[in-house]
Design an enzyme around this catalytic site. Structure first.
Site, PDB file in Angstrom:
ATOM      1  N   ARG A 158       0.831  -1.227   0.000  1.00 26.07           N
ATOM      2  CA  ARG A 158       0.000   0.000   0.000  1.00 26.07           C
ATOM      3  C   ARG A 158       0.849   1.255   0.000  1.00 26.07           C
ATOM      4  O   ARG A 158       0.409   2.334  -0.383  1.00 26.07           O
ATOM      5  CB  ARG A 158      -0.895   0.000   1.256  1.00 26.07           C
TER       6      ARG A 158
ATOM      7  N   GLN B 127       3.929  21.663  21.914  1.00 27.19           N
ATOM      8  CA  GLN B 127       3.227  22.383  20.838  1.00 27.19           C
ATOM      9  C   GLN B 127       3.701  21.858  19.509  1.00 27.19           C
ATOM     10  O   GLN B 127       4.899  21.691  19.308  1.00 27.19           O
ATOM     11  CB  GLN B 127       3.504  23.889  20.953  1.00 27.19           C
TER      12      GLN B 127
ATOM     13  N   HIS C   4      15.341  32.247  13.858  1.00 29.05           N
ATOM     14  CA  HIS C   4      14.573  32.615  15.039  1.00 29.05           C
ATOM     15  C   HIS C   4      15.013  31.825  16.268  1.00 29.05           C
ATOM     16  O   HIS C   4      15.528  30.709  16.166  1.00 29.05           O
ATOM     17  CB  HIS C   4      13.080  32.348  14.793  1.00 29.05           C
TER      18      HIS C   4
ATOM     19  N   LYS D  94      13.381  21.969  19.259  1.00 34.02           N
ATOM     20  CA  LYS D  94      12.492  21.725  18.116  1.00 34.02           C
ATOM     21  C   LYS D  94      12.868  20.425  17.420  1.00 34.02           C
ATOM     22  O   LYS D  94      14.050  20.106  17.288  1.00 34.02           O
ATOM     23  CB  LYS D  94      12.585  22.879  17.102  1.00 34.02           C
TER      24      LYS D  94
ATOM     25  N   HIS E 240      17.218  28.940  14.652  1.00 35.55           N
ATOM     26  CA  HIS E 240      16.649  27.978  13.689  1.00 35.55           C
ATOM     27  C   HIS E 240      16.046  28.724  12.508  1.00 35.55           C
ATOM     28  O   HIS E 240      15.416  29.790  12.690  1.00 35.55           O
ATOM     29  CB  HIS E 240      15.573  27.113  14.358  1.00 35.55           C
TER      30      HIS E 240
ATOM     31  N   TYR F   1       6.677  20.818  12.967  1.00 30.57           N
ATOM     32  CA  TYR F   1       7.696  20.652  13.994  1.00 30.57           C
ATOM     33  C   TYR F   1       7.095  20.751  15.392  1.00 30.57           C
ATOM     34  O   TYR F   1       6.149  21.486  15.620  1.00 30.57           O
ATOM     35  CB  TYR F   1       8.852  21.640  13.825  1.00 30.57           C
TER      36      TYR F   1
ATOM     37  N   ASP G  99      11.497  39.237   9.234  1.00 40.23           N
ATOM     38  CA  ASP G  99      12.837  38.713   8.946  1.00 40.23           C
ATOM     39  C   ASP G  99      13.660  39.715   8.143  1.00 40.23           C
ATOM     40  O   ASP G  99      14.889  39.730   8.241  1.00 40.23           O
ATOM     41  CB  ASP G  99      12.718  37.368   8.229  1.00 40.23           C
TER      42      ASP G  99
END
Ligand SMILES: Cc1cn([C@H]2C[C@H](O)[C@@H](COP(=O)(O)OP(=O)(O)O[C@H]3O[C@H](C)C(=O)[C@H](O)[C@H]3O)O2)c(=O)[nH]c1=O
Length: 189
Positions: free
Chosen positions: A23, A46, A62, A72, A119, A132, A170
């Site tokens: 599959r 989160q 960031h 993360k 990151h 993430y 940014d």
């Protein structure tokens, strides 16, 4: 799960097993016991998803400052990115050093970016979905951005600079030396 240390030893590339059959495949993309067995023993609170329509979309660099610092665990479910982590831990021998790992839906690989690292990523395909896990909740009051093209960092993003698509935030990011000064004086929390 295959685990590979990068040039920055705390930043890891992880490739969960894919069980293939007629599959398609099945994969446990996150298992806290498997992660603890490779030394990533923390609780994520989160999940995030970002969709970027165009190739060359760059999100970052960031970080959230303590007490809201985030670990993360990043992966791509559609398309591909170059994911970048930068060590900005004040006492680190690797301060200011960066590492890049190409993450793709096809490969199913992930990157673990610990607290203390900037990151960011740039998309290598159109219609890229990145998801993430974070170990601390979003805290905009603690969030800091550093310029993707800071010459002190010298990051090679692998895309032509005239193709880069940035958010207004940014575009107005700090230099890494400005960030260092802010963190040193505890101006962010
Ligand atoms: C990060 C975040 C953002 N937001 C809201 C704030 C804005 O209204 C909107 C877009 O936020 P931002 O432009 O900061 O999104 P990115 O540029 O993708 O930022 C992320 O990009 C790099 C790659 C990261 O590692 C961080 O997780 C995060 O900073 O989502 C939320 O509601 N919750 C959140 O956790």
């Amino acid at each position: 799960m295959q685990v590979t240390a990068t040039a920055l030893p705390e930043v890891l590339e992880l490739i969960p097993k894919r069980v293939a059959d007629a599959r398609g495949y099945f994969s446990e993309t996150w298992n806290s016991k498997s992660l603890a067995q490779v030394g990533i023993d923390l609780s994520f609170c989160q999940d995030n998803e970002s969709f970027s329509a165009r190739k060359g979309t760059l999100r970052g660099l960031h970080i959230q400052a303590p007490p809201n610092a985030q670990d993360k665990l990043v992966r791509v479910v559609a398309g591909a990115i170059l994911d970048v982590a930068v060590d900005i831990r004040e006492s680190s021998a690797n301060y200011g050093k960066w590492v890049g790992v190409e993450l793709s839906a096809a490969k199913g690989n992930q990157i673990f970016v610990p607290q203390g690292f900037l990151h960011g990523f740039v998309t290598l395909t159109p219609d890229t979905h990145v998801i993430y896990k974070c170990s601390a909740f979003y805290a905009p009051q603690s969030e800091l951005s550093v310029r993707w093209d800071d010459p002190v960092l010298g990051i090679d993003w692998g895309v032509q600079t005239d193709q880069i698509i940035l958010s207004r935030k940014d575009e107005q990011a700090l230099s890494v030396s400005e960030l260092g000064a802010l963190l040193k004086c505890g101006a962010v929390a």
